[in-house]
Design a protein around this motif. Structure first.
Motif, PDB file in Angstrom:
ATOM      1  N   THR A  18     -23.032  21.898 -32.702  1.00  0.00           N
ATOM      2  CA  THR A  18     -22.573  23.175 -32.426  1.00  0.00           C
ATOM      3  C   THR A  18     -21.655  23.375 -31.595  1.00  0.00           C
ATOM      4  O   THR A  18     -20.761  24.247 -31.503  1.00  0.00           O
ATOM      5  CB  THR A  18     -24.307  24.090 -31.696  1.00  0.00           C
ATOM      6  OG1 THR A  18     -25.467  24.093 -32.963  1.00  0.00           O
ATOM      7  CG2 THR A  18     -23.316  25.920 -32.213  1.00  0.00           C
ATOM      8  N   VAL A  42     -19.780  32.785 -40.576  1.00  0.00           N
ATOM      9  CA  VAL A  42     -20.917  31.414 -40.752  1.00  0.00           C
ATOM     10  C   VAL A  42     -21.513  30.915 -39.685  1.00  0.00           C
ATOM     11  O   VAL A  42     -21.386  30.423 -38.453  1.00  0.00           O
ATOM     12  CB  VAL A  42     -19.656  30.299 -41.524  1.00  0.00           C
ATOM     13  CG1 VAL A  42     -20.571  29.323 -41.553  1.00  0.00           C
ATOM     14  CG2 VAL A  42     -18.695  30.412 -42.497  1.00  0.00           C
ATOM     15  N   ASP A  43     -22.992  30.801 -39.842  1.00  0.00           N
ATOM     16  CA  ASP A  43     -23.824  29.602 -38.731  1.00  0.00           C
ATOM     17  C   ASP A  43     -23.412  28.295 -38.432  1.00  0.00           C
ATOM     18  O   ASP A  43     -22.871  28.073 -39.270  1.00  0.00           O
ATOM     19  CB  ASP A  43     -25.240  30.024 -39.678  1.00  0.00           C
ATOM     20  CG  ASP A  43     -26.141  29.241 -38.558  1.00  0.00           C
ATOM     21  OD1 ASP A  43     -26.341  29.708 -37.510  1.00  0.00           O
ATOM     22  OD2 ASP A  43     -26.455  27.993 -38.703  1.00  0.00           O
ATOM     23  N   LYS A  44     -22.677  28.572 -37.365  1.00  0.00           N
ATOM     24  CA  LYS A  44     -22.417  27.016 -36.951  1.00  0.00           C
ATOM     25  C   LYS A  44     -23.109  25.900 -36.489  1.00  0.00           C
ATOM     26  O   LYS A  44     -22.748  24.944 -37.186  1.00  0.00           O
ATOM     27  CB  LYS A  44     -23.035  27.151 -34.682  1.00  0.00           C
ATOM     28  CG  LYS A  44     -21.030  28.362 -34.798  1.00  0.00           C
ATOM     29  CD  LYS A  44     -20.500  27.839 -34.590  1.00  0.00           C
ATOM     30  CE  LYS A  44     -19.063  28.977 -34.618  1.00  0.00           C
ATOM     31  NZ  LYS A  44     -17.794  29.615 -35.336  1.00  0.00           N
ATOM     32  N   LYS A  45     -25.160  26.130 -36.391  1.00  0.00           N
ATOM     33  CA  LYS A  45     -25.609  25.260 -37.379  1.00  0.00           C
ATOM     34  C   LYS A  45     -25.447  24.474 -38.421  1.00  0.00           C
ATOM     35  O   LYS A  45     -25.426  23.725 -39.311  1.00  0.00           O
ATOM     36  CB  LYS A  45     -27.110  25.666 -36.707  1.00  0.00           C
ATOM     37  CG  LYS A  45     -27.365  25.432 -35.595  1.00  0.00           C
ATOM     38  CD  LYS A  45     -28.780  26.275 -35.184  1.00  0.00           C
ATOM     39  CE  LYS A  45     -28.963  25.686 -33.737  1.00  0.00           C
ATOM     40  NZ  LYS A  45     -30.713  26.031 -33.109  1.00  0.00           N
ATOM     41  N   GLN A  46     -25.509  25.345 -39.518  1.00  0.00           N
ATOM     42  CA  GLN A  46     -24.689  25.432 -40.849  1.00  0.00           C
ATOM     43  C   GLN A  46     -23.544  24.726 -41.155  1.00  0.00           C
ATOM     44  O   GLN A  46     -23.383  23.581 -41.941  1.00  0.00           O
ATOM     45  CB  GLN A  46     -25.145  26.544 -42.052  1.00  0.00           C
ATOM     46  CG  GLN A  46     -24.281  26.065 -43.288  1.00  0.00           C
ATOM     47  CD  GLN A  46     -25.214  27.584 -44.238  1.00  0.00           C
ATOM     48  OE1 GLN A  46     -24.725  28.521 -43.574  1.00  0.00           O
ATOM     49  NE2 GLN A  46     -24.405  27.487 -45.091  1.00  0.00           N
ATOM     50  N   GLN A  47     -22.671  25.521 -40.260  1.00  0.00           N
ATOM     51  CA  GLN A  47     -21.787  24.522 -40.419  1.00  0.00           C
ATOM     52  C   GLN A  47     -21.329  22.854 -39.574  1.00  0.00           C
ATOM     53  O   GLN A  47     -21.169  22.035 -40.264  1.00  0.00           O
ATOM     54  CB  GLN A  47     -20.114  25.101 -39.485  1.00  0.00           C
ATOM     55  CG  GLN A  47     -20.114  25.982 -40.152  1.00  0.00           C
ATOM     56  CD  GLN A  47     -18.343  25.974 -41.609  1.00  0.00           C
ATOM     57  OE1 GLN A  47     -19.741  25.864 -42.296  1.00  0.00           O
ATOM     58  NE2 GLN A  47     -17.447  25.275 -41.158  1.00  0.00           N
ATOM     59  N   ARG A  49     -24.009  20.950 -39.968  1.00  0.00           N
ATOM     60  CA  ARG A  49     -25.068  20.268 -40.689  1.00  0.00           C
ATOM     61  C   ARG A  49     -23.766  20.169 -42.063  1.00  0.00           C
ATOM     62  O   ARG A  49     -23.234  18.837 -42.286  1.00  0.00           O
ATOM     63  CB  ARG A  49     -26.250  20.949 -41.486  1.00  0.00           C
ATOM     64  CG  ARG A  49     -27.214  20.715 -40.375  1.00  0.00           C
ATOM     65  CD  ARG A  49     -28.195  21.244 -41.011  1.00  0.00           C
ATOM     66  NE  ARG A  49     -28.198  22.850 -41.901  1.00  0.00           N
ATOM     67  CZ  ARG A  49     -28.095  23.808 -41.111  1.00  0.00           C
ATOM     68  NH1 ARG A  49     -29.446  23.306 -39.550  1.00  0.00           N
ATOM     69  NH2 ARG A  49     -28.383  25.369 -41.445  1.00  0.00           N
ATOM     70  N   MET A  50     -23.035  20.651 -42.783  1.00  0.00           N
ATOM     71  CA  MET A  50     -21.881  21.257 -43.442  1.00  0.00           C
ATOM     72  C   MET A  50     -20.986  19.932 -43.237  1.00  0.00           C
ATOM     73  O   MET A  50     -20.361  18.861 -44.025  1.00  0.00           O
ATOM     74  CB  MET A  50     -21.586  22.279 -43.594  1.00  0.00           C
ATOM     75  CG  MET A  50     -22.815  23.165 -44.801  1.00  0.00           C
ATOM     76  SD  MET A  50     -21.663  24.810 -45.268  1.00  0.00           S
ATOM     77  CE  MET A  50     -20.253  24.874 -45.746  1.00  0.00           C
ATOM     78  N   LYS A  52     -21.045  17.400 -40.957  1.00  0.00           N
ATOM     79  CA  LYS A  52     -21.590  15.758 -40.934  1.00  0.00           C
ATOM     80  C   LYS A  52     -21.997  15.404 -42.342  1.00  0.00           C
ATOM     81  O   LYS A  52     -21.306  14.191 -42.525  1.00  0.00           O
ATOM     82  CB  LYS A  52     -22.882  15.796 -40.268  1.00  0.00           C
ATOM     83  CG  LYS A  52     -23.063  16.418 -38.743  1.00  0.00           C
ATOM     84  CD  LYS A  52     -24.629  15.786 -38.513  1.00  0.00           C
ATOM     85  CE  LYS A  52     -24.243  16.531 -37.055  1.00  0.00           C
ATOM     86  NZ  LYS A  52     -26.130  16.317 -36.162  1.00  0.00           N
TER      87      LYS A  52
END
Length: 132
Positions: A18, A42-47, A49-50, A52
């Motif tokens: 994050t 945008v959710d930072k955790k989702q970002q 994962r994206m 990566k």
């Protein structure tokens, strides 16, 4: 050590999460304010994962035609979504990513930067050919 090994060692030292994503997005949006609105909610955790997943794809573009096709499909998806990404913006993405790597990798130097550029080059070229 070859570029791939240098890249992987640096990638592991960065521990992309994050905080890394927040710093990357700050640098990228500063360089390209057009994307500020897109990433603000945008959710930072989702970002994380994206990012990566994108890095793994782009990094592995040179390994098989299946991965190159996946990168090509990602580029086409960006184009179909009418994101209107330019080659210059993809270069800004790489530059912002490397500026972030420089913050998180205590061993960042010219060799590490060149390794990242070498490893990402083919995938970025595919993106430029198909998203722009």
């Amino acid at each position: 050590m070859n570029s791939g090994e240098i890249f992987l060692n640096s990638y592991q030292r960065c521990r992309i999460g994050t905080e890394f994503i927040t710093d990357f997005l700050d640098l990228f949006c500063d360089a390209n304010p057009r994307f500020l609105d897109r990433f603000q909610e945008v959710d930072k955790k989702q970002q994380a994962r994206m990012l990566k997943a994108s890095l793994v794809l782009i990094q592995n573009a040179s390994t098989t035609s299946a991965v190159r096709n996946t990168v090509r499909n990602l580029a086409v998806k960006h184009k179909d979504m009418e994101l209107e990404i330019s080659a210059k913006e993809l270069d800004m993405w790489v530059d912002s990513l490397l500026a972030t790597v420089a913050i998180y990798d205590p061993f960042y130097d010219e060799d590490v930067e060149q390794a990242w550029r070498n490893v990402l080059a083919l995938g970025i070229e595919i993106m430029k050919e198909n998203a722009c």
